[in-house]
Design a protein around this motif. Structure first.
Motif, PDB file in Angstrom:
ATOM      1  N   LEU A  38       0.839  -1.208   0.009  1.00  0.00           N
ATOM      2  CA  LEU A  38       0.006  -0.104   0.157  1.00  0.00           C
ATOM      3  C   LEU A  38       0.810   1.382   0.059  1.00  0.00           C
ATOM      4  CD1 LEU A  38      -3.005   0.172  -0.187  1.00  0.00           C
ATOM      5  CD2 LEU A  38      -2.993   0.635   2.487  1.00  0.00           C
ATOM      6  N   THR A  39       2.197   1.082   0.714  1.00  0.00           N
ATOM      7  CA  THR A  39       3.192   2.356   0.409  1.00  0.00           C
ATOM      8  C   THR A  39       3.659   2.477  -0.964  1.00  0.00           C
ATOM      9  OG1 THR A  39       4.993   1.083   0.931  1.00  0.00           O
ATOM     10  CG2 THR A  39       3.458   1.954   2.756  1.00  0.00           C
ATOM     11  N   LEU A  40       3.202   1.513  -1.770  1.00  0.00           N
ATOM     12  CA  LEU A  40       3.861   1.592  -3.181  1.00  0.00           C
ATOM     13  C   LEU A  40       3.019   2.039  -4.183  1.00  0.00           C
ATOM     14  CD1 LEU A  40       6.340  -1.457  -2.736  1.00  0.00           C
ATOM     15  CD2 LEU A  40       6.955   0.922  -2.665  1.00  0.00           C
ATOM     16  N   THR A  41       1.782   1.453  -4.206  1.00  0.00           N
ATOM     17  CA  THR A  41       0.662   1.741  -4.890  1.00  0.00           C
ATOM     18  C   THR A  41      -0.764   2.085  -4.329  1.00  0.00           C
ATOM     19  OG1 THR A  41      -0.289   0.993  -6.943  1.00  0.00           O
ATOM     20  CG2 THR A  41       0.410  -0.670  -5.427  1.00  0.00           C
ATOM     21  N   ARG A  42      -1.714   2.652  -5.031  1.00  0.00           N
ATOM     22  CA  ARG A  42      -3.051   2.302  -4.504  1.00  0.00           C
ATOM     23  C   ARG A  42      -3.999   1.488  -5.582  1.00  0.00           C
ATOM     24  NH1 ARG A  42      -4.229   4.098   0.704  1.00  0.00           N
ATOM     25  NH2 ARG A  42      -2.595   5.390   1.222  1.00  0.00           N
ATOM     26  N   ASP A  43      -3.140   1.059  -6.561  1.00  0.00           N
ATOM     27  CA  ASP A  43      -4.046   0.182  -7.801  1.00  0.00           C
ATOM     28  C   ASP A  43      -4.567  -1.139  -7.126  1.00  0.00           C
ATOM     29  OD1 ASP A  43      -4.822  -1.049  -9.917  1.00  0.00           O
ATOM     30  OD2 ASP A  43      -2.925  -1.140 -10.958  1.00  0.00           O
ATOM     31  N   PRO A  44      -5.985  -1.265  -6.933  1.00  0.00           N
ATOM     32  CA  PRO A  44      -6.273  -2.679  -6.485  1.00  0.00           C
ATOM     33  C   PRO A  44      -6.066  -3.682  -7.001  1.00  0.00           C
ATOM     34  CG  PRO A  44      -7.911  -0.881  -6.369  1.00  0.00           C
ATOM     35  CD  PRO A  44      -6.737  -0.340  -7.254  1.00  0.00           C
ATOM     36  N   MET A  45      -5.506  -3.744  -8.347  1.00  0.00           N
ATOM     37  CA  MET A  45      -5.326  -4.972  -8.983  1.00  0.00           C
ATOM     38  C   MET A  45      -3.778  -5.308  -8.713  1.00  0.00           C
ATOM     39  SD  MET A  45      -7.606  -6.235 -10.627  1.00  0.00           S
ATOM     40  CE  MET A  45      -6.705  -7.366 -11.469  1.00  0.00           C
ATOM     41  N   ALA A  46      -2.927  -4.274  -8.371  1.00  0.00           N
ATOM     42  CA  ALA A  46      -1.475  -4.509  -8.026  1.00  0.00           C
ATOM     43  C   ALA A  46      -1.528  -5.163  -6.552  1.00  0.00           C
ATOM     44  CB  ALA A  46      -0.859  -3.419  -8.264  1.00  0.00           C
ATOM     45  N   LEU A  47      -2.551  -4.768  -5.732  1.00  0.00           N
ATOM     46  CA  LEU A  47      -2.363  -5.078  -4.387  1.00  0.00           C
ATOM     47  C   LEU A  47      -2.982  -6.531  -4.530  1.00  0.00           C
ATOM     48  CD1 LEU A  47      -3.986  -2.155  -2.613  1.00  0.00           C
ATOM     49  CD2 LEU A  47      -1.642  -2.778  -2.656  1.00  0.00           C
ATOM     50  N   ALA A  48      -4.056  -6.830  -5.272  1.00  0.00           N
ATOM     51  CA  ALA A  48      -4.410  -8.338  -5.394  1.00  0.00           C
ATOM     52  C   ALA A  48      -3.548  -9.218  -5.986  1.00  0.00           C
ATOM     53  CB  ALA A  48      -5.533  -8.263  -6.472  1.00  0.00           C
ATOM     54  N   VAL A  49      -2.659  -8.718  -6.828  1.00  0.00           N
ATOM     55  CA  VAL A  49      -1.628  -9.588  -7.328  1.00  0.00           C
ATOM     56  C   VAL A  49      -0.497 -10.066  -6.217  1.00  0.00           C
ATOM     57  CG1 VAL A  49       0.581  -9.306  -8.644  1.00  0.00           C
ATOM     58  CG2 VAL A  49      -1.423  -8.688  -9.726  1.00  0.00           C
ATOM     59  N   VAL A  50      -0.227  -9.235  -5.367  1.00  0.00           N
ATOM     60  CA  VAL A  50       0.699  -9.465  -4.221  1.00  0.00           C
ATOM     61  C   VAL A  50       0.039 -10.573  -3.344  1.00  0.00           C
ATOM     62  CG1 VAL A  50       2.053  -8.574  -2.246  1.00  0.00           C
ATOM     63  CG2 VAL A  50       1.935  -7.272  -4.097  1.00  0.00           C
ATOM     64  N   THR A  51      -1.420 -10.186  -2.960  1.00  0.00           N
ATOM     65  CA  THR A  51      -2.136 -11.158  -2.016  1.00  0.00           C
ATOM     66  C   THR A  51      -2.151 -12.424  -2.944  1.00  0.00           C
ATOM     67  OG1 THR A  51      -3.364  -9.400  -1.251  1.00  0.00           O
ATOM     68  CG2 THR A  51      -4.231 -11.298  -0.937  1.00  0.00           C
ATOM     69  N   ALA A  52      -2.438 -12.765  -4.101  1.00  0.00           N
ATOM     70  CA  ALA A  52      -2.760 -13.891  -4.809  1.00  0.00           C
ATOM     71  C   ALA A  52      -1.390 -14.784  -4.947  1.00  0.00           C
ATOM     72  CB  ALA A  52      -3.437 -13.715  -6.036  1.00  0.00           C
ATOM     73  N   ALA A  53      -0.348 -14.150  -5.009  1.00  0.00           N
ATOM     74  CA  ALA A  53       1.046 -14.572  -5.489  1.00  0.00           C
ATOM     75  C   ALA A  53       1.341 -15.662  -4.323  1.00  0.00           C
ATOM     76  CB  ALA A  53       1.914 -13.703  -5.640  1.00  0.00           C
ATOM     77  N   GLY A  54       0.758 -15.304  -3.054  1.00  0.00           N
ATOM     78  CA  GLY A  54       1.146 -16.327  -1.910  1.00  0.00           C
ATOM     79  C   GLY A  54       0.360 -17.570  -2.091  1.00  0.00           C
ATOM     80  N   THR A  55      -0.735 -17.555  -2.926  1.00  0.00           N
ATOM     81  CA  THR A  55      -1.633 -18.715  -3.086  1.00  0.00           C
ATOM     82  C   THR A  55      -1.095 -19.667  -4.220  1.00  0.00           C
ATOM     83  OG1 THR A  55      -3.408 -17.652  -4.079  1.00  0.00           O
ATOM     84  CG2 THR A  55      -3.541 -17.599  -1.819  1.00  0.00           C
ATOM     85  N   LEU A  56      -0.447 -19.011  -5.234  1.00  0.00           N
ATOM     86  CA  LEU A  56      -0.197 -19.788  -6.376  1.00  0.00           C
ATOM     87  C   LEU A  56       0.728 -21.098  -6.375  1.00  0.00           C
ATOM     88  CD1 LEU A  56       0.442 -16.750  -9.117  1.00  0.00           C
ATOM     89  CD2 LEU A  56      -1.500 -18.286  -8.794  1.00  0.00           C
ATOM     90  N   PRO A  57       1.424 -21.141  -5.218  1.00  0.00           N
ATOM     91  CA  PRO A  57       2.307 -22.388  -5.355  1.00  0.00           C
ATOM     92  C   PRO A  57       1.494 -23.584  -5.121  1.00  0.00           C
ATOM     93  CG  PRO A  57       3.415 -20.506  -4.290  1.00  0.00           C
ATOM     94  CD  PRO A  57       2.156 -20.304  -4.726  1.00  0.00           C
ATOM     95  N   TRP A  58       0.485 -23.357  -4.267  1.00  0.00           N
ATOM     96  CA  TRP A  58      -0.351 -24.580  -3.936  1.00  0.00           C
ATOM     97  C   TRP A  58      -1.410 -24.812  -5.100  1.00  0.00           C
ATOM     98  CZ3 TRP A  58      -0.073 -27.596   0.085  1.00  0.00           C
ATOM     99  CH2 TRP A  58       0.436 -27.123   1.220  1.00  0.00           C
ATOM    100  N   LEU A  59      -1.678 -24.082  -6.084  1.00  0.00           N
ATOM    101  CA  LEU A  59      -2.371 -24.244  -7.252  1.00  0.00           C
ATOM    102  C   LEU A  59      -1.660 -24.965  -8.204  1.00  0.00           C
ATOM    103  CD1 LEU A  59      -4.515 -20.992  -7.456  1.00  0.00           C
ATOM    104  CD2 LEU A  59      -5.064 -22.882  -6.325  1.00  0.00           C
ATOM    105  N   LEU A  60      -0.323 -24.411  -8.250  1.00  0.00           N
ATOM    106  CA  LEU A  60       0.594 -24.970  -9.636  1.00  0.00           C
ATOM    107  C   LEU A  60       1.250 -26.161  -9.106  1.00  0.00           C
ATOM    108  CD1 LEU A  60       2.055 -21.401 -10.600  1.00  0.00           C
ATOM    109  CD2 LEU A  60       0.248 -22.702 -11.697  1.00  0.00           C
TER     110      LEU A  60
END
Length: 431
Positions: A38-60
């Motif tokens: 949040l200190t780097l961007t206010r773009d909701p999609m960018a914030l969502a990418v950071v959140t989603a990245a942590g779950t990707l290893p389980w999916l992949l």
């Protein structure tokens, strides 16, 4: 009953300490990472990418990771994963100190932390039944303590600590989590070594992963245990997606009150984890699992109809209690009945199904709220949970659970704990 008075081995205390310290660090990072983004961007999609990245290893890599854990020494896998995560966190900490932190870097770190978590969690899940010799009663007690500590550290202590540490500097919470991983790795190194499972005929990694997944889908008890968190994640993510908006618009709850609402759910989770073993003994594990699933559905129904914040808080506390008990009873049963050489793959397959279901729930919650009403996702989640309860009740009935435990005891031979004591008296099946 004999198994009720058996003491947990001293090695479990070191494993509990390691996971408790690591959970505290996880809670710190879970709060700090989104705030850093949040200190780097206010773009909701960018914030969502950071959140989603942590779950990707389980999916992949979920099932493949489980197959690797079944090939490797599980204690070594745990301490190597934690050491790697400690070193990894030094990178964004240095970037923050040098003021070169970026969203792509945070997303990459979140992904690699998730990958390390995949290996650590799967190895820990597979190591615990070996340490406790697949004793069902000891597994329930151990998982109750592990779950309680995880909830307390990552749900209560960690997030506010992460927010407070961030005020001292952007690198501080990251370094704190790095220290927690290093301490965890040191404790894991002191755990007793367990013999590796008897190796299967040498097959390709993909074939072994497929064998582990098919083992889950062929066994009705294991499939029932896997469906509960998978369907539950669809329902709970649908609720979580709109919960803040529901609390603000319909219940008149401010930001501070919303934090208290989440605390109520975590408090219920601690209670549920604490009474899980009692419920299993009193009702039988199968019936207890059915009851806790029904409680979750009814609690979400109560949340949807809540006229004020107090009823909503009570409903979330009850839901948290049901979830806490389920997350002790389900994994404990799985660890007691799955052969050692398949434990990593079965655990990772079940976790992957749950993780794959989460995005579906988030999309469903947003769509229902946009198309109909803010309460609609909550009612839909309640219906989904109650339908899941009805479908899986026969799959994990007391009769099926007891048959699975007997089969595991016979496969384990005369040294298996269940073979040294009389069978438990069957609890009545309520559903």
């Amino acid at each position: 009953m004999t198994s009720d008075v058996r003491k947990l081995p001293t090695g479990f205390g070191r494993l509990w300490t390691a996971q408790t310290i690591s959970s505290l660090g996880d809670g710190v990072t879970q709060a700090a990472l989104p705030l850093l983004a949040l200190t780097l961007t206010r773009d909701p999609m960018a914030l969502a990418v950071v959140t989603a990245a942590g779950t990707l290893p389980w999916l992949l890599f979920g099932v493949l990771g489980g197959a690797l854990v079944d090939r490797w020494d599980r204690r070594r896998t745990m301490w190597v994963a934690d050491t790697a995560r400690a070193v990894l966190l030094g990178i964004p900490a240095a970037a923050a100190a040098l003021d070169v932190l970026s969203i792509p870097l945070l997303a990459a770190v979140a992904f690699l932390l998730g990958l390390g978590g995949l290996f650590f969690d799967t190895a820990a899940t597979a190591y615990l039944p070996d340490l406790l010799r697949r004793d069902p009663a000891l597994l329930e007690r151990a998982n109750s303590r592990l779950r309680g500590a995880q909830t307390a550290m990552s749900g209560f202590a960690g997030p506010p600590a992460g927010s407070a540490l961030l005020a001292l500097g952007r690198a501080v919470p990251l370094l704190t989590d790095a220290v927690s991983f290093m301490l965890s790795a040191l404790f894991v190194r002191t755990l007793p070594a367990m013999p590796r499972p008897v190796p299967e005929v040498r097959e390709s990694l993909l074939r072994q992963a497929r064998a582990g997944a098919s083992y889950v889908f062929r066994d009705r008890v294991l499939l029932g245990l896997a469906l509960r968190p998978a369907v539950g994640n669809v329902a709970f993510l649908a609720v979580e997606t709109v919960l803040a908006l529901f609390a603000h618009d319909r219940l008149g709850i401010d930001t501070y009150g919303f934090g208290l609402l989440l605390t109520a759910e975590a408090t219920g989770g601690l209670l549920g984890a604490g009474i899980a073993s009692y419920l299993g003994r009193r009702l039988g594990t199968g019936t207890a699992l059915t009851c806790t699933a029904a409680v979750e559905g009814l609690a979400i129904l109560g949340l949807a109809a809540a006229p004020n914040p107090y009823v909503a808080g009570l409903a979330l506390a009850v839901c948290g209690a049901g979830m806490g008990a389920t997350m002790v009873l389900g994994p404990s049963l799985r660890q007691a009945i799955v052969p050692a050489h398949l434990m990593g793959r079965v655990a990772s397959t079940s976790r992957m199904l749950a993780m794959c279901a989460a995005p579906i729930g988030a999309f469903l919650g947003g769509w229902l709220a946009t198309t109909y009403d803010i309460r609609t996702p909550l009612y839909a989640a309640a219906v989904l949970l109650l339908a899941m309860t009805a479908v899986t009740a026969s799959m994990t009935s007391n009769r099926r659970v007891e048959a699975a435990l007997r089969a595991a005891a016979q496969a384990g031979g005369p040294d298996h704990p269940a073979s040294k004591e009389p069978a438990q008296e069957s609890a009545p099946e309520l559903l």
